[in-house]
Design a protein around this motif. Sequence first.
Motif, PDB file in Angstrom:
ATOM      1  N   ASP A 199     -13.325  -4.596  36.645  1.00 22.92           N
ATOM      2  CA  ASP A 199     -12.694  -4.843  38.252  1.00 22.92           C
ATOM      3  C   ASP A 199     -12.368  -5.725  38.466  1.00 22.92           C
ATOM      4  OD1 ASP A 199     -14.243  -2.281  39.575  1.00 22.92           O
ATOM      5  OD2 ASP A 199     -15.948  -3.660  40.296  1.00 22.92           O
ATOM      6  N   PHE A 200     -12.429  -6.770  37.400  1.00 19.83           N
ATOM      7  CA  PHE A 200     -11.544  -8.095  38.069  1.00 19.83           C
ATOM      8  C   PHE A 200     -10.081  -7.423  36.906  1.00 19.83           C
ATOM      9  CE2 PHE A 200     -10.054 -12.000  35.129  1.00 19.83           C
ATOM     10  CZ  PHE A 200     -10.286 -12.801  36.172  1.00 19.83           C
ATOM     11  N   LYS A 201     -10.320  -7.186  36.023  1.00 21.35           N
ATOM     12  CA  LYS A 201      -9.340  -6.787  35.625  1.00 21.35           C
ATOM     13  C   LYS A 201      -8.611  -5.812  35.873  1.00 21.35           C
ATOM     14  CE  LYS A 201     -10.472  -7.549  30.024  1.00 21.35           C
ATOM     15  NZ  LYS A 201     -10.411  -6.605  28.872  1.00 21.35           N
ATOM     16  N   THR A 202      -8.928  -4.735  36.795  1.00 20.27           N
ATOM     17  CA  THR A 202      -7.718  -3.790  37.766  1.00 20.27           C
ATOM     18  C   THR A 202      -7.813  -4.425  39.205  1.00 20.27           C
ATOM     19  OG1 THR A 202     -10.133  -1.914  37.059  1.00 20.27           O
ATOM     20  CG2 THR A 202      -8.312  -1.591  39.011  1.00 20.27           C
ATOM     21  N   LEU A 203      -8.518  -5.140  39.336  1.00 19.25           N
ATOM     22  CA  LEU A 203      -8.037  -6.523  39.804  1.00 19.25           C
ATOM     23  C   LEU A 203      -6.257  -6.960  39.939  1.00 19.25           C
ATOM     24  CD1 LEU A 203     -11.225  -7.586  42.662  1.00 19.25           C
ATOM     25  CD2 LEU A 203      -9.103  -5.961  43.540  1.00 19.25           C
ATOM     26  N   LYS A 204      -6.101  -7.659  39.037  1.00 16.60           N
ATOM     27  CA  LYS A 204      -5.421  -8.335  38.207  1.00 16.60           C
ATOM     28  C   LYS A 204      -4.414  -7.756  38.112  1.00 16.60           C
ATOM     29  CE  LYS A 204      -4.846 -11.292  34.853  1.00 16.60           C
ATOM     30  NZ  LYS A 204      -5.085 -11.688  33.083  1.00 16.60           N
ATOM     31  N   ASN A 205      -4.856  -6.454  37.581  1.00 16.49           N
ATOM     32  CA  ASN A 205      -3.296  -5.816  37.434  1.00 16.49           C
ATOM     33  C   ASN A 205      -2.372  -5.441  39.042  1.00 16.49           C
ATOM     34  OD1 ASN A 205      -3.860  -5.757  34.891  1.00 16.49           O
ATOM     35  ND2 ASN A 205      -4.325  -3.615  34.889  1.00 16.49           N
ATOM     36  N   ILE A 206      -4.086  -5.051  39.526  1.00 12.09           N
ATOM     37  CA  ILE A 206      -2.815  -4.735  41.571  1.00 12.09           C
ATOM     38  C   ILE A 206      -2.397  -5.875  41.692  1.00 12.09           C
ATOM     39  CG2 ILE A 206      -4.401  -4.134  43.657  1.00 12.09           C
ATOM     40  CD1 ILE A 206      -6.060  -2.513  42.328  1.00 12.09           C
ATOM     41  N   GLU A 246       1.201  -5.752  43.217  1.00 14.12           N
ATOM     42  CA  GLU A 246       2.104  -5.920  44.134  1.00 14.12           C
ATOM     43  C   GLU A 246       2.811  -7.308  44.202  1.00 14.12           C
ATOM     44  OE1 GLU A 246      -1.432  -7.557  46.007  1.00 14.12           O
ATOM     45  OE2 GLU A 246      -2.248  -5.721  47.034  1.00 14.12           O
ATOM     46  N   ASP A 247       2.870  -8.013  43.144  1.00 18.57           N
ATOM     47  CA  ASP A 247       3.877  -9.183  43.293  1.00 18.57           C
ATOM     48  C   ASP A 247       5.223  -8.173  42.793  1.00 18.57           C
ATOM     49  OD1 ASP A 247       2.030 -10.645  43.833  1.00 18.57           O
ATOM     50  OD2 ASP A 247       1.598 -11.878  41.806  1.00 18.57           O
ATOM     51  N   HIS A 248       4.358  -7.895  41.926  1.00 21.43           N
ATOM     52  CA  HIS A 248       6.376  -6.412  41.371  1.00 21.43           C
ATOM     53  C   HIS A 248       7.085  -6.414  42.650  1.00 21.43           C
ATOM     54  CE1 HIS A 248       6.192  -7.218  36.951  1.00 21.43           C
ATOM     55  NE2 HIS A 248       5.077  -7.226  37.175  1.00 21.43           N
ATOM     56  N   LEU A 249       6.103  -5.147  43.148  1.00 21.81           N
ATOM     57  CA  LEU A 249       5.961  -4.350  44.236  1.00 21.81           C
ATOM     58  C   LEU A 249       7.042  -5.564  45.594  1.00 21.81           C
ATOM     59  CD1 LEU A 249       3.630  -1.608  45.175  1.00 21.81           C
ATOM     60  CD2 LEU A 249       6.329  -1.313  44.639  1.00 21.81           C
TER      61      LEU A 249
END
Length: 144
Positions: free
Chosen positions: A115-122, A126-129
Amino acid sequence: MPTLKTEILGSIIEINYQEAEKEKLERLISKLRKRISEFNHNIRQISDSKIIFLAALKAEDHLEEIENLLEKKDKEKKISNDQKNIINNLTKEIISLKDQISKLESHKSSYEEIDFKTLKNINTIEDHLDKILHKILATNKNGS
């Protein structure tokens, strides 16, 4: 085989016995005399055979009480053994459940890490978007 002479109710009785049983025989005769002496107050009123019969009844009563106590003790022992088996089974179940809890906690830690890695990737996406959106907006302002 040795012979023991004893007096009971005024009669001499000879009893053959094995040497190893002498103390036991003397102890039993002593107990019988004691039991008969409980009827001494009636000794002149009733016959010797009736006194022996009453003493035998008292002995039978005592044996029955002992048998009842042994039966009760056996039942209690069975109940105790049943309860020990239940406790052992419950202990095994507790150990099994604790093992399952440990496994679940281990899985929980793994899922929390995912979950932590997934949130970090999200957040990274989001930053890239956001950056892409700013570039698009900047391009539209400049090109319009």
